[in-house]
Every structure is written in C-alpha cells, then in structure tokens.
Scaffold this motif. Structure first.
Motif, PDB file in Angstrom:
ATOM      1  N   THR A 186      -5.494  -7.542  11.310  1.00 13.84           N
ATOM      2  CA  THR A 186      -5.190  -6.280  10.633  1.00 13.84           C
ATOM      3  C   THR A 186      -6.469  -5.595  10.173  1.00 13.84           C
ATOM      4  O   THR A 186      -6.614  -4.374  10.330  1.00 13.84           O
ATOM      5  CB  THR A 186      -4.239  -6.519   9.445  1.00 13.84           C
ATOM      6  OG1 THR A 186      -3.070  -7.187   9.922  1.00 13.84           O
ATOM      7  CG2 THR A 186      -3.850  -5.219   8.777  1.00 13.84           C
ATOM      8  N   ALA A 228      -3.628   8.300   5.550  1.00  7.55           N
ATOM      9  CA  ALA A 228      -3.021   6.974   5.380  1.00  7.55           C
ATOM     10  C   ALA A 228      -3.938   5.885   5.923  1.00  7.55           C
ATOM     11  O   ALA A 228      -4.053   4.812   5.313  1.00  7.55           O
ATOM     12  CB  ALA A 228      -1.661   6.925   6.069  1.00  7.55           C
ATOM     13  N   VAL A 264       0.858  -1.181   0.000  1.00  5.77           N
ATOM     14  CA  VAL A 264       0.000   0.000   0.000  1.00  5.77           C
ATOM     15  C   VAL A 264       0.893   1.231   0.000  1.00  5.77           C
ATOM     16  O   VAL A 264       1.795   1.352   0.834  1.00  5.77           O
ATOM     17  CB  VAL A 264      -0.944   0.021   1.221  1.00  5.77           C
ATOM     18  CG1 VAL A 264      -1.846   1.248   1.183  1.00  5.77           C
ATOM     19  CG2 VAL A 264      -1.782  -1.256   1.299  1.00  5.77           C
ATOM     20  N   VAL A 296      -5.092   2.803   3.606  1.00  3.96           N
ATOM     21  CA  VAL A 296      -4.765   1.427   3.994  1.00  3.96           C
ATOM     22  C   VAL A 296      -6.044   0.612   4.187  1.00  3.96           C
ATOM     23  O   VAL A 296      -6.140  -0.530   3.711  1.00  3.96           O
ATOM     24  CB  VAL A 296      -3.884   1.402   5.258  1.00  3.96           C
ATOM     25  CG1 VAL A 296      -3.734  -0.016   5.802  1.00  3.96           C
ATOM     26  CG2 VAL A 296      -2.518   2.017   4.973  1.00  3.96           C
ATOM     27  N   TRP A 316       2.170   1.937  14.159  1.00  2.23           N
ATOM     28  CA  TRP A 316       1.580   0.790  13.457  1.00  2.23           C
ATOM     29  C   TRP A 316       2.711  -0.179  13.135  1.00  2.23           C
ATOM     30  O   TRP A 316       3.691   0.185  12.484  1.00  2.23           O
ATOM     31  CB  TRP A 316       0.893   1.234  12.174  1.00  2.23           C
ATOM     32  CG  TRP A 316       0.179   0.096  11.514  1.00  2.23           C
ATOM     33  CD1 TRP A 316       0.711  -0.840  10.683  1.00  2.23           C
ATOM     34  CD2 TRP A 316      -1.193  -0.246  11.674  1.00  2.23           C
ATOM     35  NE1 TRP A 316      -0.242  -1.751  10.305  1.00  2.23           N
ATOM     36  CE2 TRP A 316      -1.427  -1.397  10.898  1.00  2.23           C
ATOM     37  CE3 TRP A 316      -2.247   0.306  12.394  1.00  2.23           C
ATOM     38  CZ2 TRP A 316      -2.666  -2.006  10.812  1.00  2.23           C
ATOM     39  CZ3 TRP A 316      -3.491  -0.302  12.297  1.00  2.23           C
ATOM     40  CH2 TRP A 316      -3.694  -1.442  11.522  1.00  2.23           C
ATOM     41  N   THR A 334       5.771   3.035   0.280  1.00  2.00           N
ATOM     42  CA  THR A 334       4.975   1.836   0.028  1.00  2.00           C
ATOM     43  C   THR A 334       5.345   0.796   1.083  1.00  2.00           C
ATOM     44  O   THR A 334       6.532   0.498   1.272  1.00  2.00           O
ATOM     45  CB  THR A 334       5.232   1.290  -1.383  1.00  2.00           C
ATOM     46  OG1 THR A 334       4.879   2.306  -2.328  1.00  2.00           O
ATOM     47  CG2 THR A 334       4.411   0.034  -1.648  1.00  2.00           C
ATOM     48  N   ILE A 348       1.366   5.076   0.644  1.00  2.00           N
ATOM     49  CA  ILE A 348       0.890   6.250   1.363  1.00  2.00           C
ATOM     50  C   ILE A 348       1.969   7.325   1.221  1.00  2.00           C
ATOM     51  O   ILE A 348       2.997   7.078   0.585  1.00  2.00           O
ATOM     52  CB  ILE A 348       0.584   5.924   2.844  1.00  2.00           C
ATOM     53  CG1 ILE A 348       1.824   5.353   3.553  1.00  2.00           C
ATOM     54  CG2 ILE A 348      -0.599   4.947   2.953  1.00  2.00           C
ATOM     55  CD1 ILE A 348       1.654   5.092   5.037  1.00  2.00           C
ATOM     56  N   ILE A 369      -7.363  -1.863  11.499  1.00  2.00           N
ATOM     57  CA  ILE A 369      -7.450  -0.717  10.583  1.00  2.00           C
ATOM     58  C   ILE A 369      -8.888  -0.208  10.515  1.00  2.00           C
ATOM     59  O   ILE A 369      -9.109   0.999  10.369  1.00  2.00           O
ATOM     60  CB  ILE A 369      -6.857  -1.036   9.188  1.00  2.00           C
ATOM     61  CG1 ILE A 369      -6.521   0.270   8.445  1.00  2.00           C
ATOM     62  CG2 ILE A 369      -7.773  -1.893   8.360  1.00  2.00           C
ATOM     63  CD1 ILE A 369      -5.404   1.066   9.027  1.00  2.00           C
ATOM     64  N   ILE A 416      -6.842  -2.728   1.960  1.00  3.54           N
ATOM     65  CA  ILE A 416      -7.024  -4.033   2.601  1.00  3.54           C
ATOM     66  C   ILE A 416      -8.404  -4.592   2.279  1.00  3.54           C
ATOM     67  O   ILE A 416      -8.557  -5.773   1.959  1.00  3.54           O
ATOM     68  CB  ILE A 416      -6.782  -3.932   4.120  1.00  3.54           C
ATOM     69  CG1 ILE A 416      -5.292  -3.722   4.386  1.00  3.54           C
ATOM     70  CG2 ILE A 416      -7.287  -5.187   4.847  1.00  3.54           C
ATOM     71  CD1 ILE A 416      -4.951  -3.416   5.831  1.00  3.54           C
ATOM     72  N   PHE A 428       1.042  -4.635   4.021  1.00  6.00           N
ATOM     73  CA  PHE A 428      -0.024  -4.794   5.005  1.00  6.00           C
ATOM     74  C   PHE A 428      -0.717  -6.137   4.786  1.00  6.00           C
ATOM     75  O   PHE A 428      -1.153  -6.435   3.669  1.00  6.00           O
ATOM     76  CB  PHE A 428      -1.069  -3.675   4.875  1.00  6.00           C
ATOM     77  CG  PHE A 428      -0.582  -2.345   5.352  1.00  6.00           C
ATOM     78  CD1 PHE A 428      -0.807  -1.945   6.660  1.00  6.00           C
ATOM     79  CD2 PHE A 428       0.115  -1.506   4.505  1.00  6.00           C
ATOM     80  CE1 PHE A 428      -0.347  -0.719   7.111  1.00  6.00           C
ATOM     81  CE2 PHE A 428       0.576  -0.276   4.946  1.00  6.00           C
ATOM     82  CZ  PHE A 428       0.346   0.120   6.249  1.00  6.00           C
ATOM     83  N   LEU A 485       0.669   6.302  11.004  1.00  8.40           N
ATOM     84  CA  LEU A 485      -0.405   6.451  10.024  1.00  8.40           C
ATOM     85  C   LEU A 485      -1.230   7.675  10.398  1.00  8.40           C
ATOM     86  O   LEU A 485      -1.835   7.714  11.473  1.00  8.40           O
ATOM     87  CB  LEU A 485      -1.304   5.213  10.006  1.00  8.40           C
ATOM     88  CG  LEU A 485      -0.672   3.887   9.589  1.00  8.40           C
ATOM     89  CD1 LEU A 485      -1.690   2.762   9.689  1.00  8.40           C
ATOM     90  CD2 LEU A 485      -0.113   3.980   8.173  1.00  8.40           C
TER      91      LEU A 485
END
Length: 129
Positions: free
Chosen positions: A48, A86, A33, A90, A72, A39, A35, A52, A94, A42, A82
């Motif tokens: 997770t 972000a 991912v 993320v 994180w 990169t 941001i 998130i 995901i 995740f 994050l």
C-alpha cells in the motif's frame, strides 16, 4: 526469568514488522482515513505504501489536480476512486501511521537500554497492536 536485552530488541523488531506488514499474509495495521467521499480503511503495509507513493508522484507530475486513481481496492473488497486531493491525504496518513510505529519502537529500544522495559508485554504495551 525475564528475557535479556538482545532478546527484547529482536522481539521489538519482529513486532514492528508484524504491525506494519502483517502476519501470514495479513496487511498489518489499518488506519481510517477521511477523504471527501467518506472514511475508509487503508493498510500501512509495503504494498500500500508503494502504491500510494506512486500515485502521489503521478499526482505531482500531472500538476496536481489532473491525476485520479479510478479503482483503489480497499481491504474490505470495495473499490473507490481517489482524486488528487484524496491521494495526498491518504499518502500522508499512511506515512504518519507508519512512522509512528518506528517512533514507538525507538521508545521501546530506549526503555530496553535504560532497563525500564524488561518483558515482551512491556514492549507490546509501547508498540500497541
């Protein structure tokens, strides 16, 4: 002898769980991912996804830009921060990756039903790894 449809459905279910949740304590599929900070990898496993989603909810409740996750932990062992943007990026990445596995499983089920998927290898080809 090729496995029957019920065996293939069960196999596709097991493979989908392995892909999303991992095997023997693994984290399952990892998605890169991007941001602002770079990169990062995740996992799409339940832990997770829940973490998130909680962060995304907190971001919304805080009015958007006011929420940050300062530590994180990535699967590489590195900690990153994050910010609100972000977190949303993320969470969406995901979610998209997780849902793609279910779409692939649906395609495998359709192939099993119509007879075009008749082996474990064919299921694996559709689901990926």
């Amino acid at each position: 002898m090729e496995p029957g449809a019920e065996t293939l459905y069960a196999y596709a279910n097991r493979r989908r769980r392995e892909i999303t949740e991992g095997v023997n304590g693994g984290s399952g599929r990892i998605v890169p991912v991007t941001i602002a900070a770079g990169t990062f990898p995740f996992p799409i496993d339940a832990t997770t996804r829940n973490a998130i989603a909680s962060a995304a909810t907190a971001t919304t409740l805080a009015g958007g830009d006011a929420y940050t996750v300062p530590s994180w932990l990535l699967p590489t062992g590195r900690f990153i921060t994050l910010d609100a943007t972000a977190i949303v990026v993320v969470a969406l990445a995901i979610s998209v990756a997780f849902q793609a596995v279910f779409s692939a499983q649906a395609a495998a089920f359709a192939g099993i039903a119509d007879g075009s998927v008749t082996t474990h290898e064919a299921v694996d080809a559709i689901l990926g790894s």
